[in-house]
Design a protein around this motif. Structure first.
Motif, PDB file in Angstrom:
ATOM      1  N   PHE A  83     -10.301  -4.588  -1.771  1.00  0.00           N
ATOM      2  CA  PHE A  83      -8.947  -4.059  -1.597  1.00  0.00           C
ATOM      3  C   PHE A  83      -7.859  -5.124  -1.688  1.00  0.00           C
ATOM      4  O   PHE A  83      -6.685  -4.808  -1.495  1.00  0.00           O
ATOM      5  N   SER A  84      -8.255  -6.379  -1.950  1.00  0.00           N
ATOM      6  CA  SER A  84      -7.299  -7.504  -1.940  1.00  0.00           C
ATOM      7  C   SER A  84      -6.519  -7.510  -0.635  1.00  0.00           C
ATOM      8  O   SER A  84      -5.303  -7.769  -0.603  1.00  0.00           O
ATOM      9  N   SER A  85      -7.207  -7.220   0.449  1.00  0.00           N
ATOM     10  CA  SER A  85      -6.598  -7.094   1.768  1.00  0.00           C
ATOM     11  C   SER A  85      -7.079  -8.244   2.651  1.00  0.00           C
ATOM     12  O   SER A  85      -8.279  -8.482   2.782  1.00  0.00           O
ATOM     13  N   THR A  86      -6.139  -8.944   3.254  1.00  0.00           N
ATOM     14  CA  THR A  86      -6.473 -10.067   4.126  1.00  0.00           C
ATOM     15  C   THR A  86      -6.435  -9.605   5.570  1.00  0.00           C
ATOM     16  O   THR A  86      -5.379  -9.221   6.080  1.00  0.00           O
ATOM     17  N   ILE A  87      -7.588  -9.618   6.201  1.00  0.00           N
ATOM     18  CA  ILE A  87      -7.658  -9.266   7.619  1.00  0.00           C
ATOM     19  C   ILE A  87      -8.168 -10.474   8.397  1.00  0.00           C
ATOM     20  O   ILE A  87      -8.896 -11.319   7.873  1.00  0.00           O
ATOM     21  N   GLN A  88      -7.782 -10.553   9.630  1.00  0.00           N
ATOM     22  CA  GLN A  88      -8.179 -11.679  10.466  1.00  0.00           C
ATOM     23  C   GLN A  88      -9.483 -11.344  11.195  1.00  0.00           C
ATOM     24  O   GLN A  88      -9.649 -10.237  11.712  1.00  0.00           O
ATOM     25  N   ASP A  89     -10.390 -12.327  11.234  1.00  0.00           N
ATOM     26  CA  ASP A  89     -11.692 -12.082  11.834  1.00  0.00           C
ATOM     27  C   ASP A  89     -11.593 -11.645  13.292  1.00  0.00           C
ATOM     28  O   ASP A  89     -12.409 -10.840  13.760  1.00  0.00           O
ATOM     29  N   GLU A  90     -10.595 -12.151  14.016  1.00  0.00           N
ATOM     30  CA  GLU A  90     -10.490 -11.793  15.435  1.00  0.00           C
ATOM     31  C   GLU A  90     -10.112 -10.330  15.642  1.00  0.00           C
ATOM     32  O   GLU A  90     -10.273  -9.796  16.741  1.00  0.00           O
TER      33      GLU A  90
ATOM     34  N   PRO B 115      -9.495   7.399   2.912  1.00  0.00           N
ATOM     35  CA  PRO B 115      -9.173   8.624   2.179  1.00  0.00           C
ATOM     36  C   PRO B 115      -9.482   9.882   3.005  1.00  0.00           C
ATOM     37  O   PRO B 115     -10.227   9.833   3.979  1.00  0.00           O
ATOM     38  N   HIS B 116      -8.927  10.991   2.533  1.00  0.00           N
ATOM     39  CA  HIS B 116      -8.962  12.204   3.341  1.00  0.00           C
ATOM     40  C   HIS B 116     -10.215  13.035   3.095  1.00  0.00           C
ATOM     41  O   HIS B 116     -10.581  13.325   1.957  1.00  0.00           O
ATOM     42  N   ASN B 117     -10.856  13.391   4.178  1.00  0.00           N
ATOM     43  CA  ASN B 117     -11.987  14.322   4.202  1.00  0.00           C
ATOM     44  C   ASN B 117     -11.478  15.620   4.836  1.00  0.00           C
ATOM     45  O   ASN B 117     -10.956  15.570   5.958  1.00  0.00           O
ATOM     46  N   PRO B 118     -11.575  16.764   4.159  1.00  0.00           N
ATOM     47  CA  PRO B 118     -12.449  17.073   3.038  1.00  0.00           C
ATOM     48  C   PRO B 118     -11.782  17.110   1.655  1.00  0.00           C
ATOM     49  O   PRO B 118     -12.458  17.385   0.669  1.00  0.00           O
ATOM     50  N   THR B 119     -10.476  16.859   1.552  1.00  0.00           N
ATOM     51  CA  THR B 119      -9.796  17.127   0.281  1.00  0.00           C
ATOM     52  C   THR B 119     -10.022  16.048  -0.769  1.00  0.00           C
ATOM     53  O   THR B 119      -9.785  16.285  -1.959  1.00  0.00           O
ATOM     54  N   GLY B 120     -10.432  14.848  -0.341  1.00  0.00           N
ATOM     55  CA  GLY B 120     -10.657  13.769  -1.288  1.00  0.00           C
ATOM     56  C   GLY B 120      -9.395  13.049  -1.738  1.00  0.00           C
ATOM     57  O   GLY B 120      -9.445  12.246  -2.685  1.00  0.00           O
ATOM     58  N   ARG B 121      -8.260  13.289  -1.064  1.00  0.00           N
ATOM     59  CA  ARG B 121      -7.024  12.590  -1.434  1.00  0.00           C
ATOM     60  C   ARG B 121      -7.081  11.118  -1.033  1.00  0.00           C
ATOM     61  O   ARG B 121      -7.502  10.768   0.065  1.00  0.00           O
ATOM     62  N   VAL B 122      -6.611  10.260  -1.927  1.00  0.00           N
ATOM     63  CA  VAL B 122      -6.322   8.866  -1.607  1.00  0.00           C
ATOM     64  C   VAL B 122      -4.812   8.756  -1.461  1.00  0.00           C
ATOM     65  O   VAL B 122      -4.069   9.087  -2.388  1.00  0.00           O
TER      66      VAL B 122
ATOM     67  N   GLY C 191      -8.313   5.143 -11.433  1.00  0.00           N
ATOM     68  CA  GLY C 191      -6.932   5.599 -11.377  1.00  0.00           C
ATOM     69  C   GLY C 191      -6.374   5.650  -9.972  1.00  0.00           C
ATOM     70  O   GLY C 191      -5.182   5.936  -9.776  1.00  0.00           O
ATOM     71  N   ASN C 192      -7.228   5.393  -8.974  1.00  0.00           N
ATOM     72  CA  ASN C 192      -6.818   5.427  -7.573  1.00  0.00           C
ATOM     73  C   ASN C 192      -7.175   4.103  -6.907  1.00  0.00           C
ATOM     74  O   ASN C 192      -8.141   3.443  -7.310  1.00  0.00           O
ATOM     75  N   SER C 193      -6.428   3.748  -5.880  1.00  0.00           N
ATOM     76  CA  SER C 193      -6.693   2.518  -5.127  1.00  0.00           C
ATOM     77  C   SER C 193      -6.540   2.800  -3.647  1.00  0.00           C
ATOM     78  O   SER C 193      -5.511   3.342  -3.209  1.00  0.00           O
ATOM     79  N   HIS C 194      -7.574   2.432  -2.893  1.00  0.00           N
ATOM     80  CA  HIS C 194      -7.468   2.561  -1.440  1.00  0.00           C
ATOM     81  C   HIS C 194      -6.650   1.399  -0.893  1.00  0.00           C
ATOM     82  O   HIS C 194      -6.916   0.230  -1.201  1.00  0.00           O
ATOM     83  N   ILE C 195      -5.656   1.727  -0.074  1.00  0.00           N
ATOM     84  CA  ILE C 195      -4.818   0.714   0.563  1.00  0.00           C
ATOM     85  C   ILE C 195      -5.014   0.817   2.074  1.00  0.00           C
ATOM     86  O   ILE C 195      -4.605   1.815   2.682  1.00  0.00           O
ATOM     87  N   PRO C 196      -5.652  -0.164   2.698  1.00  0.00           N
ATOM     88  CA  PRO C 196      -5.742  -0.138   4.168  1.00  0.00           C
ATOM     89  C   PRO C 196      -4.337  -0.095   4.757  1.00  0.00           C
ATOM     90  O   PRO C 196      -3.457  -0.868   4.351  1.00  0.00           O
ATOM     91  N   ILE C 197      -4.117   0.798   5.695  1.00  0.00           N
ATOM     92  CA  ILE C 197      -2.756   1.023   6.183  1.00  0.00           C
ATOM     93  C   ILE C 197      -2.175  -0.211   6.847  1.00  0.00           C
ATOM     94  O   ILE C 197      -0.954  -0.402   6.895  1.00  0.00           O
ATOM     95  N   ILE C 198      -3.034  -1.095   7.323  1.00  0.00           N
ATOM     96  CA  ILE C 198      -2.555  -2.351   7.896  1.00  0.00           C
ATOM     97  C   ILE C 198      -1.712  -3.123   6.877  1.00  0.00           C
ATOM     98  O   ILE C 198      -0.774  -3.829   7.234  1.00  0.00           O
TER      99      ILE C 198
ATOM    100  N   ASN D  34      -9.814  12.291  -5.651  1.00  0.00           N
ATOM    101  CA  ASN D  34      -9.537  10.861  -5.832  1.00  0.00           C
ATOM    102  C   ASN D  34     -10.646  10.005  -5.240  1.00  0.00           C
ATOM    103  O   ASN D  34     -10.805   8.841  -5.629  1.00  0.00           O
ATOM    104  N   SER D  35     -11.397  10.592  -4.304  1.00  0.00           N
ATOM    105  CA  SER D  35     -12.320   9.803  -3.503  1.00  0.00           C
ATOM    106  C   SER D  35     -13.379  10.722  -2.881  1.00  0.00           C
ATOM    107  O   SER D  35     -13.309  11.940  -3.025  1.00  0.00           O
ATOM    108  N   THR D  36     -14.337  10.137  -2.214  1.00  0.00           N
ATOM    109  CA  THR D  36     -15.434  10.756  -1.467  1.00  0.00           C
ATOM    110  C   THR D  36     -16.482  11.360  -2.396  1.00  0.00           C
ATOM    111  O   THR D  36     -16.236  11.565  -3.587  1.00  0.00           O
TER     112      THR D  36
END
Length: 397
Positions: A81-88, A171-178, A211-218, A321-323
């Protein structure tokens, strides 16, 4: 190259989907497309790592709080996701639903409102209700086969004085939206305005179609003190039976409260060694396997879409989009959900989830798990067709 066409016999393994299908559908010996695990073997790399650990022969109390575990997760977020999260930020939990339940308990009081976007994963309803909180339903807008967020209604629900948490499924369960970055930014802005905490269930985050990309909300939050992400390797790598999940909790005070509840109140600080080993191996060494899996699952969905167009044109599948969950629109059928389910079980001998399991907004849908060999998908579609043909015969008589 993984052979996802291989048929693995899961019967007799205490498998929820196959061995206990009668519990949900009332009959045995149905072809199941129900609970969201997969019929595929986990990656051989994971199996080999587990075999090596098993041969060690000692399975004592196990720590999760170490660099190897945390860095496998943080590196996965960077790679996928090219997302930088901190280990702590990373803390262990036995399951995603446990995480959600515990966070709701920490962040809200009884009779506070927890907002969900419906139709929604059925466990959300149970978790909120059994924690004595109030479900606030932000019904998604369904138009021309596409789901979108009703932001006017969401703003109104967030403004309620008792609204304390938005339980997001991304992503959303059950609709599969990203959810797009713009949608996530709107959600964050509204939650910040009304001081509502966001719990994001991201367990389906790895099954994303082209065509879709998951973006962690953080990644779209300036202030990360009002958000946590709950996720796991279990859905992606088909290892839920091994146990274990994790949370990303940036706020140190909330993270400490969660860990105290986990260890001192609930006595769950020792992790499953097999779950820990599987997660680290999955995230460190199995990225190519996931890419192949996603391609295969998309082919399964395409098979369903093509079959419906040719043989059952009253049913419609918008490509998610997903699931690995096909959310099939059955609103054009002249039958109730009860009639359709009875025909599926009694005449089609197939177990496909009724859409109203996921709330009122799902009553004109069925949810079909496509995490299985294509031969099973095709057989399931034939049984679906048989059930509907039976209903049509009964209606014409």
């Amino acid at each position: 190259m993984k052979d996802f066409d291989e048929v693995v016999d899961r019967k007799g393994t205490y498998c929820t989907q196959w061995d206990y299908i009668e519990d949900r559908f009332g009959e045995k010996d149905l072809l199941p497309f129900s609970i969201s695990d997969m019929d595929f073997r986990s990656p051989e790399t994971i199996v080999n790592a587990l075999e090596t650990r098993l041969r060690h022969g000692v399975f004592g109390y196990t720590r999760w709080n170490h660099d190897d575990y945390k860095q496998s997760i943080s590196s996965w977020y960077q790679k996928r996701f090219s997302s930088t999260i901190q280990d702590e930020w990373i803390v262990y939990s036995p399951s995603v639903i446990y995480s959600i339940s515990k966070m709701i308990g920490l962040l809200t009081d009884e009779m506070d409102h927890v907002i969900i976007q419906t139709p929604a994963y059925d466990a959300f309803y149970k978790t909120i209700q059994d924690n004595n909180r109030i479900i606030s339903r932000n019904e998604l807008i369904y138009q021309n086969g596409h789901y979108s967020i009703d932001f006017i209604d969401l703003a109104e629900r967030l403004s309620h004085e008792k609204a304390k948490v938005l339980l997001l499924c991304s992503p959303h369960n059950p609709t599969g939206r990203v959810w797009t970055r713009i949608e996530l930014e709107k959600i964050v802005a509204l939650c910040n305005e009304h001081k509502v905490y966001i719990i994001s269930d991201d367990i389906h985050m790895d099954i994303i179609y082209e065509g879709n990309s998951h973006i962690p909300i953080i990644d779209v939050m300036m202030d990360t003190s009002k958000v946590c992400i709950c996720s796991s390797a279990s859905k992606t790598f088909n290892i839920p039976g091994l146990g274990g999940s994790y949370l990303l909790i940036p706020d140190e005070q909330i993270r400490t409260q969660f860990l105290l509840a986990l260890k001192n109140k609930d006595g769950l600080s020792s992790a499953s060694i097999l779950g820990i080993e599987a997660t680290m191996t999955a995230y460190n060494d199995c990225e190519d396997w996931v890419d192949e899996l996603v391609s295969y699952l998309h082919s399964n969905l395409q098979i369903i879409q093509d079959f419906l167009e040719e043989h059952l044109p009253s049913l419609h599948l918008t490509m998610p989009n997903s699931t690995y969950l096909a959310w099939i629109d059955v609103s054009q059928l002249p039958y109730s959900s009860e009639q359709l389910q009875a025909a599926l079980v009694q005449h089609g001998k197939v177990a496909i989830m009724a859409g109203d399991t996921y709330g009122e907004g799902g009553k004109h849908f069925i949810r079909m798990n496509v995490g299985c060999p294509q031969s099973k998908v095709v057989e399931g579609l034939q049984r679906l067709k048989k059930a509907i043909e039976y209903l049509e015969q009964q209606r014409n008589n």
